[in-house]
Design an enzyme around this catalytic site. Structure first.
Site, PDB file in Angstrom:
ATOM      1  N   GLY A 167      30.564  -5.834 -84.559  1.00 23.12           N
ATOM      2  CA  GLY A 167      31.072  -6.917 -83.710  1.00 23.12           C
ATOM      3  C   GLY A 167      31.128  -6.514 -82.249  1.00 23.12           C
ATOM      4  O   GLY A 167      31.249  -7.359 -81.372  1.00 23.12           O
TER       5      GLY A 167
ATOM      6  N   HIS B 195      35.890 -22.606 -86.147  1.00 16.96           N
ATOM      7  CA  HIS B 195      36.396 -21.437 -86.858  1.00 16.96           C
ATOM      8  C   HIS B 195      37.012 -21.817 -88.208  1.00 16.96           C
ATOM      9  O   HIS B 195      36.787 -21.142 -89.215  1.00 16.96           O
ATOM     10  CB  HIS B 195      37.425 -20.693 -86.003  1.00 16.96           C
ATOM     11  N   GLY B 196      37.741 -22.921 -88.224  1.00 14.04           N
ATOM     12  CA  GLY B 196      38.384 -23.344 -89.473  1.00 14.04           C
ATOM     13  C   GLY B 196      37.363 -23.675 -90.551  1.00 14.04           C
ATOM     14  O   GLY B 196      37.453 -23.173 -91.678  1.00 14.04           O
ATOM     15  N   ILE B 197      36.362 -24.482 -90.206  1.00 11.47           N
ATOM     16  CA  ILE B 197      35.406 -24.863 -91.257  1.00 11.47           C
ATOM     17  C   ILE B 197      34.502 -23.690 -91.629  1.00 11.47           C
ATOM     18  O   ILE B 197      34.077 -23.574 -92.771  1.00 11.47           O
ATOM     19  CB  ILE B 197      34.558 -26.101 -90.897  1.00 11.47           C
ATOM     20  N   GLY B 198      34.248 -22.795 -90.692  1.00 11.46           N
ATOM     21  CA  GLY B 198      33.477 -21.584 -91.020  1.00 11.46           C
ATOM     22  C   GLY B 198      34.228 -20.737 -92.038  1.00 11.46           C
ATOM     23  O   GLY B 198      33.667 -20.272 -93.039  1.00 11.46           O
TER      24      GLY B 198
ATOM     25  N   THR C 197      29.045 -15.376 -86.328  1.00  4.76           N
ATOM     26  CA  THR C 197      29.460 -13.982 -86.214  1.00  4.76           C
ATOM     27  C   THR C 197      30.684 -13.704 -87.064  1.00  4.76           C
ATOM     28  O   THR C 197      30.774 -12.688 -87.743  1.00  4.76           O
ATOM     29  CB  THR C 197      29.762 -13.667 -84.739  1.00  4.76           C
ATOM     30  N   SER C 198      31.668 -14.624 -87.059  1.00  5.50           N
ATOM     31  CA  SER C 198      32.899 -14.343 -87.785  1.00  5.50           C
ATOM     32  C   SER C 198      32.621 -14.255 -89.282  1.00  5.50           C
ATOM     33  O   SER C 198      33.152 -13.390 -89.976  1.00  5.50           O
ATOM     34  CB  SER C 198      33.958 -15.394 -87.427  1.00  5.50           C
TER      35      SER C 198
ATOM     36  N   HIS D  34      15.516 -20.374 -77.048  1.00  5.09           N
ATOM     37  CA  HIS D  34      16.528 -21.230 -77.673  1.00  5.09           C
ATOM     38  C   HIS D  34      17.293 -21.980 -76.589  1.00  5.09           C
ATOM     39  O   HIS D  34      18.383 -22.486 -76.829  1.00  5.09           O
ATOM     40  CB  HIS D  34      17.524 -20.410 -78.485  1.00  5.09           C
TER      41      HIS D  34
END
Lengths: 579, 579
Positions: B484, B399-402, B442-443, B217
């Site tokens: 985690g 992070h916000g859109i996730g 991951t979050s 990757h």
């Protein structure tokens, strides 16, 4: 692009070594290519395939149980020589004859055809079957001109399955022909490949464009367009292929079809599956039942970006043969019972280099043939640059160096054979093989044909008298016309060879000595070569280039005239003719 | 580059459709991926593999007789979700337990690990086996950190052959572990791939350079150097691999080894064979006997240019298992007896969407859980931009859109289940799955773990009282720490969740009502989240980025604090707690 190689000139032979090292359970290297390393039934028809290297798994990866018996492996994108095809065929033959199948490209047609003649002359039954599946390369009325692409596989596979099922020669050949008639492909390209050591791609497609129908060596396509979506591409390919049903198929509805969706190198599996999804839907909508399809890399072109779609219209017999098991390095199918491996010493490899005993007259004559070849070499070397310059006007300018490579190799081989007491016929035949092998290209192959025919006519028994030489020249001309497909007036070496042959024959029949007859014939060749300047080439390049060549003689005709003149002087000085 | 697609967002699901359409004799689509379409023995251990899409034939092309029983197929280069892995495992299970094997990447470890826990909780024996063959990705002392590349195949193949040979769960797992311990790979890259619809390559290698050890990757390699010759490359790879013999192997001499020379996409077969030629010579020189090697495309990365060499150090048992026949869409071997196809209706696909009956108290409580999730959605939507801004300081700013994607999906699913009379536990567990599936990353996965643990603790029988909720929060914390791999002080959401849990537990044990206990706990979480600004992240990006984040709180901790505060208000207004 191709990044990993050692010396570019070693690439083709090193890849065979690596391939055979990896798959020694299935294949074995023989001069000219590979054959199965497993036992076939005595009397089983052998299917021998081949072509240029760079298309793996075509062709070597398709050799093995249930598929090809052998593959002749040429240089990168170049046909194997007739000698390679012959050698592989001899090793693959099980006593049941040999079917030679290959993509329909000029070089392959020439060399496989020459190999066929040689096998036939030795009593081995042989036929050629060029595959012609690419519908974009010629209209249906000129089906015989179409190129062979991924559809190679359906023809090879069904023919070999028939052979393994015990079909005789004619029945196997009939299967191969019918498979070819019922196989249709259409391809697209997005970018070309760069060969080992090359600084430029071999061919290119404009950025963000797609070339519909471009061939696997970059042969021009029928249309350039913007890159479509995966679904649009599927729709275009399926619709076009359904427009041309094979003979006897009235409608797609109710037909059973094998589908190959073939990636050419760097259009990868995930894209192929996205395209295949729509292909399957469309064929379903058209009422076609898809049988055992293959999605993957079957006939590649290094890392060329492109794909092709193949429809193989089955009948009951072809479906059974497609379904039959196979186990080759790159194509495995069904429930196979693995054949016994061959013992290390078991395979009978013909010794192509053996020198059969010759009469003392013929051995003496061999020395004169060598002198004639040396004279030819001198005159070619003295004219390399001139021949190149003439060729560059309408061609690629490599005629001079091609002739140099060929004649030098022929002299080298002739010297070796003279030292080994070969007769004149053997010496000339082997020199002809060496010429064709080393020179490459069509003109090299045709010089191989011509000298080979002459050598065969001369033989190893008698000293070559005027009649035999004249007869040999006639056969050389026939060979060149047969394999080169040129007619008089097409501006090729044929335009000088015909008057040479006619004059020689007339003079010899009139009772002239060889030296005198040859001199007159050489003069006729010289005049004809000069006059070829007025002609317009019929074969080969595009119209503007053809017209550009008017006023310049044909380089092939000039070569011939120079060589026969030089040989004439050798004959005059000390002719080997007895009567 | 990838050229053929429809909507890029549909690519991964369309390729599965096309793949299954092409190979319906061997595979069948199930939610989350594919399983064999042939019958396995009752009680046979199932080997389920998987990972991101884009590596064909890994992973779906390796499903079939003699190889994997199923493959969970994630989005392009993205791990499948735990729910996908669970779903495929349920469909593939033959009653003998499930071994989950995959390349050792963080996302895969997380999701396959979560699926294992869920299978275990349902009484299905399951273990995970991450493949760690890439020797360039970590030193031998940290073998557990190494990535999995083409060596995946040897582990999958031998484990599956053991399962088919009737080995029990422990013995099959032992084979998989030993195969992994005895498999070593090293790869190189020349160029990266461009994903469907992307305008830039996902990663690049400098022109005319080779990245030694670069991952599939684009993970950084260990050295950039000029492109070597094919022979030099073979020498470098073989020498490096021979430096690290597996435990118990004293010297290469006399060892039997399977070799995989794997092309990543556009280093083509001919180049691979030229390299393999020298690999075979060098291994021969070292006294190694090569057994049934494979040269081709086994684990790709779209059209990435690169290759890897794998040595699989055999013992008697592993050799027998490697030799065993297999028939998958992309990997076929040996003399196989094809298994019976499954009937269309035969495969038991677990209905993951069934709603089991719940008590009336739990159904009422489900309404409150929905309200709590809606409150969480409101507070996330109001803070999307702020969370993104905080994350962008040291992260990728998503992070916000996730969080938005996750919480929106969770509310949507919760509404559907409330309308279907689900209990509180089922509603929250399913909402958690939806969050993890949609949010990605991951979050998102960890929010799925946390809410899933809470939902399981609450159950569908009783109304969730303070003790049950507190117990659920403890399990959520344990799950997040387990999957985690973050410790307190690492600047993650754990830094807010620990004080939240500890306060809640203390208050509840002290006899406080849930609403009051939750409010105090939420205040503790808020303080801790603010204080996370002083911390330096331990996990994740490079040092300079980590230091850059000092002074800014952790976005995950802030999200948690905002959500628990909003939920606290819902609980205060109308708590579903009975005692």
């Amino acid at each position: 692009m191709t990044r990993l190689f050692n010396r570019p000139s070693d690439f083709a032979s090193e890849l065979i070594e690596g391939f055979v090292a990896a798959y020694s359970d299935k294949v074995r290297q023989v001069p000219g290519g590979v054959v199965r390393n497993t036992r076939s039934k005595q009397g089983e028809v052998a299917v021998v395939i081949g072509g240029g290297s760079g298309h793996y798994p075509a062709f070597s990866g398709l050799v093995g149980q249930g598929l090809a018996h052998g593959a002749a492996m040429g240089n990168l994108f170049a046909s194997p020589s007739a000698r390679q095809v012959y050698s592989v065929s001899r090793a693959a033959d099980n006593g049941g004859g040999v079917i030679l199948s290959f993509g329909n490209y000029a070089g392959d047609v020439l060399h496989f055809g020459m190999a066929k003649e040689r096998l036939n002359s030795e009593g081995i039954r042989c036929e050629v079957l060029p595959v012609t599946d690419d519908i974009s390369s010629a209209p249906i009325e000129e089906r015989h001109k179409r190129r062979g692409i991924a559809g190679d596989l359906t023809v090879f596979k069904t023919a070999a399955a028939a052979a393994e099922a015990g079909y005789d020669f004619d029945a196997t050949l009939a299967v191969a022909r019918r498979a070819n008639e019922r196989t249709r492909s259409l391809g697209v390209a997005f970018s070309g490949c760069t060969l080992p050591g090359a600084s430029q791609p071999l061919f290119e497609v404009a950025a963000n464009k797609m070339a519909l129908g471009m061939g696997i060596h970059g042969e021009p396509g029928i249309e350039d367009c913007d890159i479509p979506t995966a679904d649009e591409l599927a729709e275009r390919l399926v619709a076009t292929l359904l427009e041309e049903l094979p003979e006897g198929v009235e409608s797609p509805r109710g037909q059973r079809v094998t589908v190959l969706l073939n990636g050419l190198g760097s259009v990868k599996y995930e894209e192929l599956f996205v395209v295949y999804r729509r292909v399957a839907q469309l064929l379903g909508d058209a009422g076609v039942e898809v049988i055992e399809p293959e999605v993957g890399e079957l006939v590649t072109s290094f890392d060329m970006a492109g794909l092709s779609l193949t429809l193989f219209w089955l009948d009951e017999e072809l479906e059974r043969l497609w379904h039959a098991p196979a186990a080759t390095p790159a194509f495995r199918k069904g429930e196979i019972t693995l054949a016994e491996p061959l013992e290390a010493t078991e395979l009978e490899i013909p010794d192509l280099d053996v020198v059969t005993p010759a009469s003392s007259e013929s051995r003496r004559a061999a020395g004169c043939v060598l002198s004639a070849l040396e004279a030819a070499e001198r005159v070619v070397l003295a004219n390399v640059e001139k021949l190149g310059r003439i060729d560059a006007i309408a061609g690629d300018g490599d005629h001079g160096i091609g002739m140099e490579r060929g004649v030098t190799a022929a002299v080298e081989k002739a010297r070796e054979l003279e030292a080994r007491d070969a007769g004149a016929g053997t010496l000339l035949t082997r020199a002809a093989d060496a010429w064709a092998d080393r020179a490459g290209g069509t003109s090299g192959a045709l010089w191989g044909v011509a000298l080979g025919a002459l050598g065969t006519a001369i033989g190893d028994e008698h000293a070559p008298d005027a009649k035999r030489v004249s007869e040999g020249v006639r056969r050389a001309l026939e060979g060149i016309i047969h394999f080169g497909k040129a007619s008089p007036g097409d501006k090729t070496m044929v335009d000088a060879l015909i008057p040479f042959h006619e004059t020689l024959e007339r003079e010899v029949e009139g009772g002239a000595e060889l030296a005198q007859a040859w001199r007159k014939a050489a003069e006729a060749a010289h005049r004809a070569a000069e006059e070829s300047a007025h002609l317009v080439p019929k074969i080969g390049r595009a119209r503007p280039l053809a017209e550009k060549s008017v006023g310049t003689p044909d380089p092939g005709a000039i070569s011939l005239a120079l060589i026969v003149a030089a040989v004439g002087e050798v004959i005059s000085k000390g002719t080997p003719v007895t009567a």
